[in-house]
Design a protein around this motif. Structure first.
Motif, mmCIF file in Angstrom:
data_model
loop_
_atom_site.group_PDB
_atom_site.id
_atom_site.type_symbol
_atom_site.label_atom_id
_atom_site.label_comp_id
_atom_site.label_asym_id
_atom_site.label_seq_id
_atom_site.Cartn_x
_atom_site.Cartn_y
_atom_site.Cartn_z
ATOM 1 N N PHE A 53 -58.046 -10.949 -64.831
ATOM 2 C CA PHE A 53 -56.890 -11.107 -64.127
ATOM 3 C C PHE A 53 -57.508 -11.234 -62.657
ATOM 4 O O PHE A 53 -57.155 -12.025 -61.854
ATOM 5 C CB PHE A 53 -55.684 -10.381 -64.164
ATOM 6 C CG PHE A 53 -54.498 -10.656 -63.153
ATOM 7 C CD1 PHE A 53 -53.807 -11.635 -63.309
ATOM 8 C CD2 PHE A 53 -54.628 -9.787 -62.035
ATOM 9 C CE1 PHE A 53 -52.742 -11.945 -62.504
ATOM 10 C CE2 PHE A 53 -53.470 -10.175 -61.003
ATOM 11 C CZ PHE A 53 -52.657 -11.228 -61.510
ATOM 12 N N TYR A 54 -58.015 -10.047 -62.160
ATOM 13 C CA TYR A 54 -58.637 -9.933 -60.712
ATOM 14 C C TYR A 54 -59.481 -11.142 -60.293
ATOM 15 O O TYR A 54 -59.239 -11.601 -59.446
ATOM 16 C CB TYR A 54 -59.049 -8.597 -60.546
ATOM 17 C CG TYR A 54 -59.344 -8.249 -59.142
ATOM 18 C CD1 TYR A 54 -58.239 -7.573 -58.317
ATOM 19 C CD2 TYR A 54 -60.145 -8.701 -58.318
ATOM 20 C CE1 TYR A 54 -58.441 -7.298 -56.909
ATOM 21 C CE2 TYR A 54 -60.570 -8.386 -56.902
ATOM 22 C CZ TYR A 54 -59.561 -7.821 -56.179
ATOM 23 O OH TYR A 54 -59.668 -7.137 -54.972
ATOM 24 N N GLU A 55 -60.460 -11.342 -61.325
ATOM 25 C CA GLU A 55 -61.423 -12.309 -61.220
ATOM 26 C C GLU A 55 -60.938 -13.761 -60.969
ATOM 27 O O GLU A 55 -61.499 -14.515 -60.305
ATOM 28 C CB GLU A 55 -62.561 -12.218 -62.185
ATOM 29 C CG GLU A 55 -63.395 -11.097 -62.010
ATOM 30 C CD GLU A 55 -64.464 -10.782 -63.237
ATOM 31 O OE1 GLU A 55 -64.365 -11.220 -64.227
ATOM 32 O OE2 GLU A 55 -65.355 -10.096 -63.079
ATOM 33 N N GLU A 56 -59.880 -13.913 -61.982
ATOM 34 C CA GLU A 56 -59.470 -15.333 -62.046
ATOM 35 C C GLU A 56 -58.338 -15.593 -60.998
ATOM 36 O O GLU A 56 -58.192 -16.640 -60.579
ATOM 37 C CB GLU A 56 -58.974 -15.505 -63.560
ATOM 38 C CG GLU A 56 -60.268 -15.472 -64.629
ATOM 39 C CD GLU A 56 -59.756 -15.759 -66.046
ATOM 40 O OE1 GLU A 56 -58.385 -15.855 -66.177
ATOM 41 O OE2 GLU A 56 -60.469 -15.880 -66.685
ATOM 42 N N ASN A 57 -57.631 -14.590 -60.539
ATOM 43 C CA ASN A 57 -56.459 -14.901 -59.711
ATOM 44 C C ASN A 57 -56.662 -14.314 -58.247
ATOM 45 O O ASN A 57 -56.188 -14.975 -57.391
ATOM 46 C CB ASN A 57 -55.314 -14.234 -60.278
ATOM 47 C CG ASN A 57 -54.736 -14.799 -61.732
ATOM 48 O OD1 ASN A 57 -53.982 -15.764 -61.725
ATOM 49 N ND2 ASN A 57 -55.395 -14.432 -62.946
ATOM 50 N N VAL A 58 -57.042 -13.263 -58.191
ATOM 51 C CA VAL A 58 -57.055 -12.381 -56.720
ATOM 52 C C VAL A 58 -58.506 -12.780 -56.171
ATOM 53 O O VAL A 58 -58.383 -13.508 -54.930
ATOM 54 C CB VAL A 58 -57.359 -10.811 -56.824
ATOM 55 C CG1 VAL A 58 -56.864 -10.471 -55.517
ATOM 56 C CG2 VAL A 58 -55.805 -10.608 -57.540
ATOM 57 N N LEU A 59 -59.646 -12.676 -56.802
ATOM 58 C CA LEU A 59 -60.969 -13.087 -56.130
ATOM 59 C C LEU A 59 -61.312 -14.453 -55.597
ATOM 60 O O LEU A 59 -61.407 -14.610 -54.407
ATOM 61 C CB LEU A 59 -62.073 -12.675 -57.006
ATOM 62 C CG LEU A 59 -63.493 -12.943 -56.699
ATOM 63 C CD1 LEU A 59 -63.555 -12.042 -55.340
ATOM 64 C CD2 LEU A 59 -64.665 -12.746 -57.679
ATOM 65 N N PRO A 60 -60.714 -15.475 -56.226
ATOM 66 C CA PRO A 60 -60.787 -16.783 -55.540
ATOM 67 C C PRO A 60 -60.032 -17.011 -54.268
ATOM 68 O O PRO A 60 -60.324 -17.647 -53.286
ATOM 69 C CB PRO A 60 -60.096 -17.840 -56.844
ATOM 70 C CG PRO A 60 -60.393 -17.163 -57.836
ATOM 71 C CD PRO A 60 -60.312 -15.584 -57.686
ATOM 72 N N LYS A 61 -58.679 -16.286 -54.176
ATOM 73 C CA LYS A 61 -58.043 -16.309 -53.019
ATOM 74 C C LYS A 61 -58.768 -15.713 -51.892
ATOM 75 O O LYS A 61 -58.620 -16.042 -50.935
ATOM 76 C CB LYS A 61 -56.652 -15.891 -53.292
ATOM 77 C CG LYS A 61 -56.038 -16.717 -54.284
ATOM 78 C CD LYS A 61 -54.419 -16.224 -54.207
ATOM 79 C CE LYS A 61 -53.336 -17.242 -55.097
ATOM 80 N NZ LYS A 61 -53.444 -18.496 -54.616
ATOM 81 N N LEU A 62 -59.146 -14.510 -52.003
ATOM 82 C CA LEU A 62 -59.912 -13.892 -51.205
ATOM 83 C C LEU A 62 -61.082 -14.422 -50.455
ATOM 84 O O LEU A 62 -61.550 -14.334 -49.278
ATOM 85 C CB LEU A 62 -60.431 -12.411 -51.675
ATOM 86 C CG LEU A 62 -59.578 -11.364 -52.165
ATOM 87 C CD1 LEU A 62 -59.963 -10.324 -52.671
ATOM 88 C CD2 LEU A 62 -58.609 -10.961 -50.771
ATOM 89 N N GLN A 63 -61.908 -15.252 -51.362
ATOM 90 C CA GLN A 63 -62.823 -16.058 -51.041
ATOM 91 C C GLN A 63 -62.633 -17.306 -50.179
ATOM 92 O O GLN A 63 -63.432 -18.097 -49.602
ATOM 93 C CB GLN A 63 -63.756 -16.251 -52.158
ATOM 94 C CG GLN A 63 -64.634 -15.223 -52.923
ATOM 95 C CD GLN A 63 -65.352 -15.344 -54.194
ATOM 96 O OE1 GLN A 63 -64.850 -16.348 -55.020
ATOM 97 N NE2 GLN A 63 -65.975 -14.797 -54.719
#
Length: 452
Positions: A442-452
């Motif tokens: 979930f973190y890799e697919e939802n949160v990480l892209p938004k941080l990048q």
């Protein structure tokens, strides 16, 4: 030594003019122009000091009165808190790190000292920021020069090899011409020799092509490494600008910088987190390197469940309302650097997620039903597995043990960051895949892209 101001305008003007005539003989025009702006302080300067590119310093009282403790003109500008001088002098060749006054301060360390002595004076803070920018720019120039020198060395090596191969080709061509003349007289000999000649140039060309490809790849790798190092340095410098350290010393500043550096290098999850936060202008970080709790920097606070705690009960707090992180960073036999890093990373992640989604700290937007469903599925997995996870990996059980649903969701969203910060990228990800794989996904697919 220049004469003191005795109150007689005529005498003072003669002294001033004599001083300028002496300085003009040993200084560039730009320095003389700058000295013309310093007429109000000339009765405190010595001609000998100016010729040696020295200027007065101040006592440690924080007063801006000039004395004669030595240094460059840039030292004078720093001690006076004169931002106009500080901006002008580096362009004229002054270095913020090269020369020291008789007390051992460079202009940059002197600026840090003046900020310590005058913590409420924004002028000194502006001077320090200006000098840090000059120092960072100088470091970048040196790094760029080293990069170009390495590239030129690679090119020279390739050029030498190419010349050698071309020379070999010319030699082969001469031999070919001799053989052709001989082959006219002997057809059988010509056929045999032609078979040999047909393969030699091809082998040379293939060798040249292979070396050119290797050289291009090496140059590309050097450039990538240079870009990555520059991004890391810039990110850490930006985060240090947002950080306030209680009782700051050089050792404490280096320690805080090391925390950021370790987080940056740990994993793409943590480096992306720092890149996102470096652009958050309202973020601030308070660090106490001398305590195991935050009592001295945050005496009382209300946690995400709404419970009121005193600062002596915890070593970290993420204040969502003030957009601040409080961290007690004293290392002990129990609190090692890995634990301090994991708590620091958790607090930074909670603020980033709060600012990213504007949903009270939950890791999804109100209108994003897909992310909500995915996170609820990951939370259900965490609740089901919490008793099966070893006790020495308590992050999941701490998160699902919060009293309110908001507390559980906000705390659980930061668990992937805690894992990689505590155990490192490889082991942290392996443990996540073993304990709560859906949460990591979930973190890799939802949160990480938004941080990048």
């Amino acid at each position: 030594m220049a004469q003191r101001n005795d109150g007689n305008p005529s005498t003072n003007r003669e002294t001033e003019n004599a001083l300028f005539e002496a300085v003009r003989k040993g200084f560039p025009v730009e320095y003389v122009d700058l000295l013309l702006e310093m007429r109000g302080y000339l009765d405190e300067l010595r001609v000998e000091d100016l010729k040696e590119e020295k200027a007065p310093s101040t006592a440690h009282s924080g007063s801006r009165k000039v004395s004669s403790s030595g240094g460059t003109l840039l030292h004078v500008a720093v001690r006076r808190g004169n931002l106009e001088w500080v901006d002008k002098l580096p362009g004229m060749g002054a270095s913020p790190t090269l020369h020291r006054d008789i007390e051992g301060y460079t202009p940059l360390t002197l600026a840090e000292r003046m900020v310590e002595l005058n913590p409420l004076d924004n002028t000194y803070k502006a001077v320090l920021s200006a000098l840090r920018r000059v120092a960072v720019d100088a470091t970048s120039v040196r790094g760029g020069k080293e990069f170009l020198e390495n590239v030129l060395a690679e090119i020279r090596t390739g050029h030498t090899l190419i010349n050698s191969n071309l020379s070999q080709m010319r030699d082969n061509q001469k031999a070919s011409n001799d053989l052709i003349r001989e082959l006219v007289e002997n057809y059988a000999l010509m056929v045999a020799r032609m078979e040999t000649l047909s393969t030699t140039p091809l082998r040379i060309l293939k060798s040249l092509e292979s070396h050119a490809s290797d050289l291009k790849q090496k140059v590309g790798i050097i450039k990538i490494r240079s870009d990555v190092d520059h991004e890391k340095t810039n990110c850490i410098n930006e985060m240090m600008q947002k950080t306030k350290i209680k009782g700051a010393t050089y050792e404490k500043i280096d320690y805080a910088r090391e925390l950021y550096s370790n987080l940056y290098e740990c994993d793409v999850l943590t480096s992306s987190l720092l890149h996102y936060l470096q652009n958050d202008e309202s973020l601030s970080v308070y660090i106490d390197c001398t305590s195991e709790n935050i009592e001295d920097i945050k005496p009382q606070y209300k946690n995400i469940d709404g419970e009121v705690f005193t600062g002596d009960k915890d070593s970290m707090f993420a204040d969502r309302e003030e957009n601040r992180v409080y961290l007690a960073a004293l290392m002990t036999s129990y609190f090692g650097k890995d634990i301090i890093m994991s708590r620091f990373a958790r607090a930074l992640a909670m603020l980033a997620i709060n600012n990213l989604y504007h949903n009270e700290g939950r890791p999804y937007s109100i209108e994003d039903k897909g992310s909500l469903a995915a996170f609820q599925e990951a939370m259900a997995e965490a609740v089901a597995k919490k008793d099966k996870i070893p006790k020495n990996h308590p992050y999941v059980s701490w998160a699902v043990g919060m009293k309110t649903s908001l507390g559980r969701e906000s705390r659980l969203a930061a668990v992937p960051i805690e894992y990689v910060a505590k155990f490192g990228s490889v082991q942290g990800r392996e443990l996540m895949k073993d304990h709560v794989p859906m949460l990591l996904r979930f973190y890799e697919e939802n949160v990480l892209p938004k941080l990048q």
